[in-house]
Design an enzyme around this catalytic site. Structure first.
Site, short mmCIF file in Angstrom:
data_model
loop_
_atom_site.label_atom_id
_atom_site.label_comp_id
_atom_site.label_asym_id
_atom_site.label_seq_id
_atom_site.Cartn_x
_atom_site.Cartn_y
_atom_site.Cartn_z
N GLY A 1 -10.23 6.68 6.54
CA GLY A 1 -10.60 6.86 7.82
C GLY A 1 -12.00 6.83 7.92
N VAL B 1 -9.71 -1.58 2.26
CA VAL B 1 -10.47 -1.47 3.39
C VAL B 1 -9.64 -1.84 4.49
CG1 VAL B 1 -12.06 -2.48 5.03
CG2 VAL B 1 -12.60 -2.45 2.37
N ASP C 1 0.95 -1.19 0.18
CA ASP C 1 -0.20 0.17 0.03
C ASP C 1 0.92 1.25 0.02
OD1 ASP C 1 -2.62 1.32 -0.04
OD2 ASP C 1 -2.72 0.87 2.13
P1 13P Z 1 -9.70 2.84 4.93
O1 13P Z 1 -8.97 2.82 6.15
O2 13P Z 1 -10.47 4.26 4.92
O3 13P Z 1 -10.68 1.88 5.01
O4 13P Z 1 -8.83 3.13 3.73
C1 13P Z 1 -8.09 2.11 3.52
C2 13P Z 1 -7.17 2.33 2.43
O5 13P Z 1 -7.62 3.09 1.47
C3 13P Z 1 -5.74 1.80 2.35
O6 13P Z 1 -5.03 2.25 1.36
#
Ligand code: 13P
Length: 279
Positions: free
Chosen positions: A180, A230, A82
């Protein structure tokens, strides 16, 4: 099945018009529960590793753990890196075995984002890995303007130029989403997703998948989103499951028993989320 290239999993989702969920997971249980939930419903899944966790769990450990857990699964499981902001870290991750990485140059000026992304795509070719990039401002769900102010959204013309200049595999778009806990209900710009998808013809990625109503997620997939990230909701579901155990005075004060007891509720969350996008 087991451990597969994330790009192949996402490409399959894109071709067949369903969404694959990418859950962030930083330890053994968080990975194991995701893989077992996907196996339970017979659907592919992605695990995402965040480079900011490096001091807690190295890239090498994350890869070995995911590979070993995925081996037992009947469904395709992929491991993706990520948000990464540094070319050396990206190369390190690919050397460690990540076959899919996100280079996030979205906070840079447009041309610098192109340069950074091109450099990542070039490096990724050597490893046979795929690159997800980001264009537009996917901000914080606590700041309403980050997902309500359309001037921060991904511009379709910029997106096409970005793709042509970089040769990315997939693109994370800013379309009314944010990371978030949303301060107000998000309202995804579905026509924008469709326009970008029809123009770029590559898998689009929706970050900030927590807290977006299921109906909007389903529509977003119909418009061209192939991967939904998520994290916040997953961590909360896990936390809540642990809390139920910890707050029950009748339970033994045993962290192993706590993990085992938590899996049922965590799995329910994971299964529901996978089914929303790939029902
Ligand atoms: P959330 O924490 O809002 O689910 O987002 C996760 C995300 O996009 C990780 O790259």
């Amino acid at each position: 099945m087991s451990f597969e290239k994330p790009g192949d999993i996402v490409r399959e989702a894109y071709k067949n018009k369903y969404g694959v969920v990418a859950f962030n997971a930083f330890n053994y249980e968080a990975m194991k529960f995701v893989i077992e939930a996907a196996d339970q419903v017979g659907k592919p899944v992605l695990i995402q590793h965040y480079p900011g966790w490096y001091d807690y769990i190295s890239f090498e450990t994350a890869v070995e753990m995911a590979k070993s857990l995925a081996k037992k699964a009947k469904v395709p499981v992929g491991l993706h890196l990520d948000h990464c902001y540094d070319i050396d870290l990206l190369k390190h991750a690919m050397r460690a075995g990540f076959m899919s990485v996100m280079c996030d140059g979205s906070k840079m000026p447009f041309d610098d984002n192109i340069k950074f992304t091109k450099e990542t795509v070039k490096a990724a070719k050597e490893f046979g890995a795929d690159v997800e990039a980001e264009l537009g401002n996917i901000g914080s769900a606590a700041n309403i303007s980050d997902y309500a102010d359309k001037s921060k959204f991904t511009d379709p013309d910029d997106a096409l130029r970005f793709l042509n200049e970089t040769g990315i595999f997939s693109l994370a778009v800013a379309v009314g989403n944010a990371h978030g806990n949303y301060a107000v209900l998000p309202n995804l710009d579905l026509p924008r997703i469709k326009t970008i998808s029809e123009s770029l013809k590559i898998p689009l990625v929706l970050h900030g998948g927590s807290g977006i109503p299921d109906e909007q997620l389903k529509e977003a997939v119909k418009c061209g989103i192939a991967k939904v990230n998520v994290c916040t909701d997953y961590f909360r579901a896990f936390y809540d499951a642990v809390k139920i155990y910890v707050n029950d005075d009748k339970k033994s004060k045993d962290i192993f028993a706590c993990m085992i007891a938590s899996q049922k509720d965590v799995t329910k969350f994971l299964v529901d989320k996978i089914n929303v996008l790939n029902g």
